[in-house]
Motif scaffolding. Structure first.
Motif, mmCIF file in Angstrom:
data_model
loop_
_atom_site.group_PDB
_atom_site.id
_atom_site.type_symbol
_atom_site.label_atom_id
_atom_site.label_comp_id
_atom_site.label_asym_id
_atom_site.label_seq_id
_atom_site.Cartn_x
_atom_site.Cartn_y
_atom_site.Cartn_z
ATOM 1 N N ALA A 56 -1.529 -1.256 1.019
ATOM 2 C CA ALA A 56 -0.107 -1.158 0.139
ATOM 3 C C ALA A 56 0.226 0.296 0.413
ATOM 4 C CB ALA A 56 -0.596 -1.343 -1.216
ATOM 5 N N ARG A 57 1.569 0.619 -0.035
ATOM 6 C CA ARG A 57 2.131 1.636 -0.025
ATOM 7 C C ARG A 57 2.372 2.178 -1.514
ATOM 8 N NH1 ARG A 57 2.452 4.806 4.600
ATOM 9 N NH2 ARG A 57 2.480 3.430 6.479
ATOM 10 N N ILE A 58 2.215 3.385 -1.740
ATOM 11 C CA ILE A 58 2.469 4.063 -3.095
ATOM 12 C C ILE A 58 3.456 5.088 -2.968
ATOM 13 C CG2 ILE A 58 1.518 5.161 -4.925
ATOM 14 C CD1 ILE A 58 -0.077 2.489 -4.500
ATOM 15 N N TRP B 208 5.159 3.661 -7.933
ATOM 16 C CA TRP B 208 5.456 2.222 -7.614
ATOM 17 C C TRP B 208 4.423 1.811 -6.673
ATOM 18 C CZ3 TRP B 208 6.403 1.952 -2.277
ATOM 19 C CH2 TRP B 208 6.900 3.153 -1.889
ATOM 20 N N VAL B 209 4.295 0.311 -6.328
ATOM 21 C CA VAL B 209 3.536 0.273 -5.266
ATOM 22 C C VAL B 209 4.288 -1.089 -4.497
ATOM 23 C CG1 VAL B 209 2.492 -1.679 -6.852
ATOM 24 C CG2 VAL B 209 1.208 -1.221 -4.758
ATOM 25 N N GLY B 210 4.313 -1.140 -3.115
ATOM 26 C CA GLY B 210 4.770 -2.148 -2.325
ATOM 27 C C GLY B 210 4.045 -2.438 -0.965
ATOM 28 N N PRO B 211 4.514 -3.213 -0.184
ATOM 29 C CA PRO B 211 3.869 -3.648 0.779
ATOM 30 C C PRO B 211 3.933 -2.825 1.994
ATOM 31 C CG PRO B 211 5.744 -4.979 0.742
ATOM 32 C CD PRO B 211 5.704 -4.065 -0.354
ATOM 33 N N PRO B 212 2.997 -2.693 2.859
ATOM 34 C CA PRO B 212 2.882 -1.493 4.167
ATOM 35 C C PRO B 212 4.335 -1.509 4.858
ATOM 36 C CG PRO B 212 1.017 -2.854 4.138
ATOM 37 C CD PRO B 212 1.958 -3.644 3.146
ATOM 38 N N GLU B 213 5.170 -2.728 4.931
ATOM 39 C CA GLU B 213 6.220 -2.621 5.734
ATOM 40 C C GLU B 213 7.522 -2.423 4.849
ATOM 41 O OE1 GLU B 213 5.241 -6.911 3.970
ATOM 42 O OE2 GLU B 213 4.373 -5.325 4.918
ATOM 43 N N GLY B 214 7.573 -1.887 3.546
ATOM 44 C CA GLY B 214 8.365 -1.437 2.893
ATOM 45 C C GLY B 214 8.967 -2.228 1.648
ATOM 46 N N GLY B 215 9.402 -1.674 0.672
ATOM 47 C CA GLY B 215 9.951 -2.493 -0.451
ATOM 48 C C GLY B 215 8.907 -1.987 -1.498
ATOM 49 N N LYS B 216 9.521 -2.598 -2.651
ATOM 50 C CA LYS B 216 8.797 -2.268 -4.054
ATOM 51 C C LYS B 216 8.173 -3.587 -4.757
ATOM 52 C CE LYS B 216 10.922 2.120 -4.586
ATOM 53 N NZ LYS B 216 11.656 3.032 -5.487
ATOM 54 N N THR C 57 -7.390 10.292 -6.509
ATOM 55 C CA THR C 57 -7.180 9.247 -5.466
ATOM 56 C C THR C 57 -7.000 7.727 -5.929
ATOM 57 O OG1 THR C 57 -9.628 9.079 -5.425
ATOM 58 C CG2 THR C 57 -8.456 10.707 -3.965
ATOM 59 N N ARG C 58 -6.855 7.490 -7.148
ATOM 60 C CA ARG C 58 -6.957 6.115 -7.447
ATOM 61 C C ARG C 58 -5.807 5.659 -8.487
ATOM 62 N NH1 ARG C 58 -13.568 4.984 -8.315
ATOM 63 N NH2 ARG C 58 -14.027 4.419 -6.085
ATOM 64 N N LEU C 59 -5.518 4.812 -8.530
ATOM 65 C CA LEU C 59 -4.166 4.018 -9.315
ATOM 66 C C LEU C 59 -4.683 2.651 -9.868
ATOM 67 C CD1 LEU C 59 -2.706 5.414 -6.769
ATOM 68 C CD2 LEU C 59 -0.778 5.211 -8.344
ATOM 69 N N LEU C 60 -4.188 2.428 -11.027
ATOM 70 C CA LEU C 60 -4.572 0.913 -11.321
ATOM 71 C C LEU C 60 -3.081 0.097 -11.332
ATOM 72 C CD1 LEU C 60 -6.483 1.281 -14.680
ATOM 73 C CD2 LEU C 60 -7.208 0.239 -12.632
ATOM 74 N N THR C 61 -3.046 -0.945 -11.009
ATOM 75 C CA THR C 61 -1.992 -2.027 -10.987
ATOM 76 C C THR C 61 -2.517 -3.243 -11.212
ATOM 77 O OG1 THR C 61 0.016 -2.654 -9.814
ATOM 78 C CG2 THR C 61 -2.115 -2.578 -8.531
ATOM 79 N N CYS C 62 -1.607 -4.475 -11.178
ATOM 80 C CA CYS C 62 -2.165 -5.752 -11.279
ATOM 81 C C CYS C 62 -2.493 -6.188 -10.120
ATOM 82 C CB CYS C 62 -0.865 -6.611 -12.055
ATOM 83 S SG CYS C 62 -0.375 -6.307 -13.736
ATOM 84 N N ALA C 63 -3.419 -7.405 -10.289
ATOM 85 C CA ALA C 63 -3.804 -8.057 -8.945
ATOM 86 C C ALA C 63 -2.863 -8.836 -8.430
ATOM 87 C CB ALA C 63 -5.118 -8.589 -9.330
ATOM 88 N N HIS C 64 -2.033 -9.224 -9.265
ATOM 89 C CA HIS C 64 -0.990 -10.214 -8.893
ATOM 90 C C HIS C 64 0.172 -9.777 -7.951
ATOM 91 C CE1 HIS C 64 1.211 -9.467 -12.535
ATOM 92 N NE2 HIS C 64 2.418 -9.687 -11.662
ATOM 93 N N THR C 65 0.420 -8.388 -8.307
ATOM 94 C CA THR C 65 1.313 -7.391 -7.857
ATOM 95 C C THR C 65 1.082 -7.282 -6.229
ATOM 96 O OG1 THR C 65 1.742 -6.206 -9.922
ATOM 97 C CG2 THR C 65 2.556 -5.261 -7.786
ATOM 98 N N VAL C 66 -0.243 -6.971 -5.991
ATOM 99 C CA VAL C 66 -0.619 -7.002 -4.584
ATOM 100 C C VAL C 66 -1.272 -8.181 -3.959
ATOM 101 C CG1 VAL C 66 -0.965 -4.411 -4.896
ATOM 102 C CG2 VAL C 66 -2.678 -5.908 -5.447
ATOM 103 N N GLN C 67 -1.033 -9.362 -4.593
ATOM 104 C CA GLN C 67 -1.703 -10.548 -4.055
ATOM 105 C C GLN C 67 -1.337 -10.730 -2.566
ATOM 106 O OE1 GLN C 67 -0.018 -14.034 -5.588
ATOM 107 N NE2 GLN C 67 -1.843 -15.273 -5.190
ATOM 108 N N GLY C 68 -2.670 -10.887 -1.741
ATOM 109 C CA GLY C 68 -2.452 -11.095 -0.418
ATOM 110 C C GLY C 68 -2.640 -9.886 0.476
ATOM 111 N N LEU C 69 -2.373 -8.717 -0.217
ATOM 112 C CA LEU C 69 -2.516 -7.444 0.620
ATOM 113 C C LEU C 69 -3.843 -6.750 0.449
ATOM 114 C CD1 LEU C 69 0.646 -5.688 -0.800
ATOM 115 C CD2 LEU C 69 0.581 -7.269 1.109
ATOM 116 N N ASP C 70 -4.318 -6.262 1.890
ATOM 117 C CA ASP C 70 -5.386 -5.396 1.764
ATOM 118 C C ASP C 70 -5.084 -3.713 1.938
ATOM 119 O OD1 ASP C 70 -7.181 -7.403 1.821
ATOM 120 O OD2 ASP C 70 -6.918 -7.863 4.056
#
Length: 559
Positions: free
Chosen positions: A42-44, A9-17, A27-40
């Motif tokens: 993330a948390r995995i 799963w991927v979520g913002p640094p402050e918590g949540g999914k 060391t690398r994962l793929l996800t959607c750009a829109h899932t992490v929109q606005g983030l530099d």
């Protein structure tokens, strides 16, 4: 359980999914750009294994807002994880994977009180393409997609091989969806070219491909490079390329190795000196075909005399053009002549004879690109030298569908795809069609259309028109048959079955580039065989349609 640890799963640094991701390197994962929109950052999390791992967000596609293409982001972990990355399917197997009614799994992280992942089963097919970017996916009855599935791998539940990534779902009442969009690996790698380092490609080792890709990183595909590409492959190339690396990949995965050697040799002049030297060194170390006399087949691609016959719509006449094909490009040719049908043979024999002098000391063959109704003509019995009675059977002789030489031909496009598969496979794997083949008309058409991996057909006797048309319409690039019909009262032990078994065995493991030479050898064997016994080389027709051997159409035919 260990085989599925790459799902995350991927979520913002402050918590949540926010959605899903899948591990492709330690060391690398793929996800959607829109899932992490606005983030530099993330948390995995890998459910039940590791949670809340910090990661850097690297956008690599064109996505900026809803509806954009290139909805790709890479997540870079600070430290490697001890879990096996996902197994990625080979690009040339994706069509087969999705066209045989297989089911696939997806894993999402919707908002739930238990914070657990959820799973769904989906199906797709090559016909569900959307804007040449996505494939539509449909969930199984009673299952659905929802927010939190974006970034999930779409994977074969039996093998674990990943074929793509969920990017969208068509949410209805209750925020659930039965339909979604998948971005296949073949398109993901357009936006993140480093994915090619990880795919199971056949044309070079992973290390060699990575070295070449890094060497060409950042080099734009320009019009001068495009012109060199077309000269190297010997035909117009309609595909648009985002980079030079994409064009190299196109040649390497779809054409003979010697074409790649030729293209890489032309690229050097478009590079700075330092990169030019590195590219020359790479070619010398990594490409055996760079040495003279080697290629993807047992020998270099032969030169050709290509005879093109176009039926005129009136006067029962033909336009006859005799080309040559030398070192992967068009050589000298004869002006097009319009002649009545009764004079076609004479004009062709004269034209071929006149072109022979341009091919001395070369390995060469004769290709007849003719209308469908002429594919069964005994061209090998025509004369190279009528005065001295030297027949064309002295050389490999093949026939081609002239319709596939036309730039706007759907048959040409169909044949191109199957030839790429055949060439990548490297062996014929013929499909025998017995003389008592039970499928008729549309049934035979449907059978070929459903089996996209069929590339070579061998007939027990001359194919009837409906089967021949079906095979040409479905892009079958290679067919062999004896022109002698099977007229036995019973097919239990008939002539056709004997010929079919022998012909299938003769070409079974043959590289497609070697088939004209094999047909030549069979014809020579037949000359010495007893005339009262069947031989698979007697009256043998080989349809062999290599789409890279594509001379320019005569001006008269472009009007």
């Amino acid at each position: 359980m260990d085989g599925w640890q790459w799902r995350a799963w991927v979520g913002p640094p402050e918590g949540g999914k926010l959605g899903a991701a899948f591990l492709v390197t330690p060391t690398r994962l793929l996800t959607c750009a829109h899932t992490v929109q606005g983030l530099d950052e993330a948390r995995i999390g890998f459910p039940g294994l590791s949670e809340g791992l910090p990661a850097r967000v690297v956008r690599c596609g064109d996505w900026r807002r809803e509806g954009d293409m290139g909805d790709i982001a890479v997540l870079e972990l600070r430290e490697p994880v001890p879990y096996a990355p996902a197994r990625l399917a080979a690009p040339d197997e994706l069509h087969e994977y999705s066209s045989r009614g297989r089911t696939f799994g997806v894993c999402g992280f919707p908002r739930r009180f238990d914070e657990n992942e959820r799973h769904a089963t989906v199906t797709t097919s090559p016909s569900r393409v959307m804007r040449q970017e996505w494939l539509e996916i449909r969930t199984a009855r009673g299952e659905w997609l929802e927010e939190g599935y974006s970034g999930s791998a779409v994977y074969d539940t039996a093998t674990g091989e990943v074929i793509g990534m969920v990017t969208n779902a068509e949410l209805r009442d209750g925020d659930r969806a039965e339909l979604g969009w998948m971005l296949p690996l073949t398109n993901i790698r357009k936006y993140w070219e480093e994915l090619d380092d990880l795919l199971p490609l056949r044309w070079a080792s992973a290390e060699a491909r990575r070295e070449l890709r890094e060497l060409l990183d950042g080099v734009r595909f320009t019009e001068p490079i495009g012109a060199d590409l077309e000269r190297a492959v010997g035909r117009p190339v309609s595909a648009g390329f985002r980079s030079v690396w994409a064009s190299v990949r196109y040649v390497a995965e779809g054409l003979a190795e010697e074409r790649l050697v030729r293209y890489l040799a032309t690229l050097g002049r478009h590079l700075p000196e330092e990169r030019r030297q590195r590219l020359a060194g790479w070619s010398a170390r990594r490409m055996p075909a760079a040495a003279p006399g080697t290629s993807g087949t047992s020998g270099p691609a032969p030169a050709s005399v290509i005879v093109r016959l176009e039926r005129v719509t009136f006067d029962n006449a033909f336009d006859v053009t005799v080309h040559t094909w030398i070192d992967g490009a068009e050589g000298p040719s004869r002006p097009t002549m319009r002649v009545p049908e009764r004079r076609v043979r004479t004009v062709v024999e004269e034209g071929v004879s006149a072109m022979v002098s341009t091919l001395y000391a070369r390995d060469w063959m004769i290709e007849f690109a003719v209308p469908e109704s002429w594919l069964g003509k005994p061209f090998e019995q025509w004369y190279l030298d009528a005065r001295n009675k030297i027949r064309m059977r002295q050389r490999p002789v093949v026939v081609r569908d002239v319709d596939r030489l036309r730039p706007d031909s759907i048959r040409r496009d169909q044949a191109h795809h199957r030839w790429r598969l055949l060439n990548a496979r490297g062996r014929s794997e013929p499909r025998p069609i017995p003389c008592d083949e039970p499928r008729r008309g549309s049934e035979f058409q449907d059978w070929l259309e459903a089996h996209v991996d069929f590339c070579v057909l061998v007939y027990g006797s001359r194919p009837v028109k409906s089967r021949l048309t079906a095979a040409l319409n479905n892009g079958i690039p290679v067919m062999l048959w004896a022109r002698t019909p099977c007229e036995g009262p019973s097919h239990d032990d008939c002539r056709g079955h004997h010929v079919l078994d022998a012909l299938t065995a003769a070409v079974d493991e043959t590289h497609p580039g070697d088939l004209p030479r094999v047909a030549l050898a069979l014809r020579k064997e037949a000359l010495l065989a007893p005339k009262d016994k069947p031989h698979c080389g007697r009256d043998l027709t080989l349809l062999w349609d290599d789409p890279s051997r594509l001379p320019d159409p005569p001006l008269a035919m472009e009007v």
